[in-house]
Enzyme design. Sequence first.
Site: not given
Ligand code: 13P
Length: 305
Positions: A100, A225, A151, A245
């Site tokens: 990530d 998310g 991204e 996510n």
């Molecule tokens: P949140 O921590 O806001 O749920 O976002 C997670 C995310 O986008 C990881 O890349």
Amino acid sequence: MGFFDRFKKAIKPSNSLLVNMNDMLAKANAGHYAVPAININNLEWIGAVLDAAQEMRSPVILGVSSGAARYMFGWRNVVNMVENVMQNKKITVPVALHVDHGTYEACVDALNAGFSSVMFDGSKLPFAENVEKTKEIVKLAKKYNATVEAEVGSFEAKDGTAADGELADTNECTAMASQTGICCLAAGIGNIHGIYPDDWKGLNFDKLIDISRNVNNIPLVLHGGTGIPKTQIKKAIELGICKVNVNTECQLAFAHAIRTYVENRNDLDKKAKGFDPRKLLKPACQAIKETVIEKIKIFGSENKA
Ligand code: 13P
């Protein structure tokens, strides 16, 4: 160490239990649902997320930030832990292990360690460099049959006060999607990581429609998310989001469950050995599992494995 030196020392077990994101996101795109991408932070987290996905018969993407990888003693240890837990729990749903927001170095290291997917985050680079570096990561990923998320735009709240997240440049999205060979694209549509400020304006669906029309059916990814209202998530999925996510929401659920356990003085119960970490963390794991199950229902990925 140079790019190809790192590649030379790579070891990828041929019997990996992990899959890349191609198939799961293509199916999500065609079926108008989204695959949950849940960040993992420790061994218990891995077990809880996998339990939720297996119980719901949902494909799942396990997201790992560089910080979380360091916390879990490195990329290779994460691969080993995830595969061992999968084997132990007899997990049969498709599982992708995905970096990530990786730097170039992090993506190379994680691919060499056996990750089946990476997100290269070149959003802070000049756009042309973001494209070039993404291409290089795609080239290496292909050698491992791994997938790459790119991204465009960023998801960071400015000083935690951004009422409106960044909107990606549609032309840049088109260029990234058509020139690099990526599997999916994360683009800013007003979303930000973490807890949304009270005056957040919501997702920008006009921007999402515009991007979606101009990326030749490449699956789109929604970051941040946590805390997006259910109706907005569902609308975003209808408009082309195939991966959502979630990180903060699981962390909040985990911390809240531990707080409740301790506030109820369960850790002080010597007779029941309430101080045993396996007991202390059990409700926290259950809280993560329940959070992920709820997400799977909202994203529509139940029974899609
Ligand atoms: P949140 O921590 O806001 O749920 O976002 C997670 C995310 O986008 C990881 O890349």
